[in-house]
Design an enzyme around this catalytic site. Sequence first.
Site, short mmCIF file in Angstrom:
data_model
loop_
_atom_site.label_atom_id
_atom_site.label_comp_id
_atom_site.label_asym_id
_atom_site.label_seq_id
_atom_site.Cartn_x
_atom_site.Cartn_y
_atom_site.Cartn_z
CB SER A 1 -1.61 -3.94 1.66
OG SER A 1 -0.17 -4.36 1.87
CD GLN B 1 -5.32 -1.36 8.62
OE1 GLN B 1 -5.78 -2.38 9.16
NE2 GLN B 1 -3.97 -1.27 9.15
CB ALA C 1 -1.09 0.01 1.23
CB THR C 2 4.19 1.98 1.42
OG1 THR C 2 4.04 1.95 2.61
CG2 THR C 2 5.07 3.40 1.38
CB CYS D 1 3.94 2.49 9.81
SG CYS D 1 3.53 1.09 8.81
CB THR E 1 10.06 -9.71 -14.00
OG1 THR E 1 11.04 -9.62 -14.95
CG2 THR E 1 9.31 -11.19 -14.18
CG HIS F 1 1.50 -6.97 4.69
ND1 HIS F 1 1.30 -6.42 5.95
CD2 HIS F 1 1.39 -5.84 4.10
CE1 HIS F 1 1.39 -5.36 6.02
NE2 HIS F 1 1.65 -4.85 4.86
N1 PMP Z 1 -1.91 2.40 4.57
C1 PMP Z 1 -2.39 2.03 5.72
C2 PMP Z 1 -3.97 2.73 6.00
C3 PMP Z 1 -2.11 0.90 6.43
O1 PMP Z 1 -2.55 0.39 7.48
C4 PMP Z 1 -0.74 0.67 5.93
C5 PMP Z 1 0.07 -0.49 6.88
N2 PMP Z 1 0.31 -0.40 8.22
C6 PMP Z 1 -0.16 1.08 5.02
C7 PMP Z 1 -0.88 1.90 4.09
C8 PMP Z 1 1.16 0.41 4.51
O2 PMP Z 1 1.00 -0.74 3.75
P1 PMP Z 1 2.04 -1.68 3.17
O3 PMP Z 1 3.01 -2.14 4.50
O4 PMP Z 1 1.54 -2.52 2.43
O5 PMP Z 1 2.91 -0.73 2.43
#
Ligand code: PMP
Length: 379
Positions: free
Chosen positions: A197, A179, A69-70, A321, A235, A199
Amino acid sequence: MIYLDYSATTPVSYDVLESYIRATKDFPGNPNSLHSLGVKSKALMNSAIKQIAEIFNVLESEITFTSGATEANNFALIGTCLANLKLGNHLIVSKLEHPSIYKICDYLETIGFEISYVDNNEDGLIDFEELKRKMRNDTILVSICAVNSETGVRQPLKMIRQVIRKENSRTYFHSDMTQALGKVPVNLHDVDLASASAHKIFGPKGIGFFYKSSHVPFKPIIYGSGKVNLFNPGTPPLPLIVAFAKAIRLATIDLEKRENFVRRLNDRIVQDLKKYDGVLINQSKICIPHILNISLLEIKAETFLHALEEYEIYVSTNTACSSGELSTSVMALYGDKKRASSTLRISLSYLTTTDEINKFLMYFKIVYEKLSLLKREET
Ligand code: PMP
């Protein structure tokens, strides 16, 4: 072990892992290659994209895979801003975003974009009147998180979009849905751009997606060769993509039933923790039940987290994070520095059991009493 940190990451489900292993073993070709192994891999990749597109009722060409997601947030904000300079240089974001959004905004400011931050009310709901006031003729993009990662505050995206459209029909709307996906229903048609994301939904780490509606002009921010993964050349990680498609499929079933179950667990925790004088529950009526945030008034959250860890119970301070910092989300909700300075996030999933919650509450009491006593002895 009692794992109560599902919002930081989730364990990979067995079915998802199986898909990953099968794609790794049986599809060694590069989906960009022209020979039969490549063609076979490309067909598998296309079927994974098709599955995802069907689940969300969007076009296959509107999904780009990212590392998470980042990266998807970077694509959404930077790519859209750079492509729409003709419309202006102004963006609006909420005060309940993931730290990655703020970091991207900091970068965008260094290259000439102007960022406004929109307030929320005491429930966490975006202040619609303020959003209207902040909207301008040159507002290119509004980015508002579907569900806040620290408190679980959920925004009504469809309504927010109506407000945006009414004020400026040229402004695009992005939502970080990381989320929300797999916990509550998400509708990509409520937004123009979205991030997610794997995970967080029992999928593997290292894969996410960026959704961009076909009508949004976009400037790629990554350059390279290989066209199968639209705005992210190179890739493509086929096994991760296949596993992600499986994870999405499994995470978007029985949502209501699972949510109701998680709500009962959440209620049970809240009822119990309410009795502690030194605990404040940071929850409003628009929070999803999977995330429960509390403030510890007399005890450092990090100390509490490690004390729980001794009993193999795993929770977070604000988010994985931004651990250790003042909780920006609790600050945005209550405007209270003391309340925001020592927060714990307990995050649940439909796999959490009542027995785990009972044990958690039992150890919470032990840890709370022990650390409170230590604190009294110190002072
Ligand atoms: N956005 C939100 C709302 C998240 O909770 C997170 C993960 N903590 C992220 C972005 C970042 O996701 P990723 O670890 O997949 O980069």
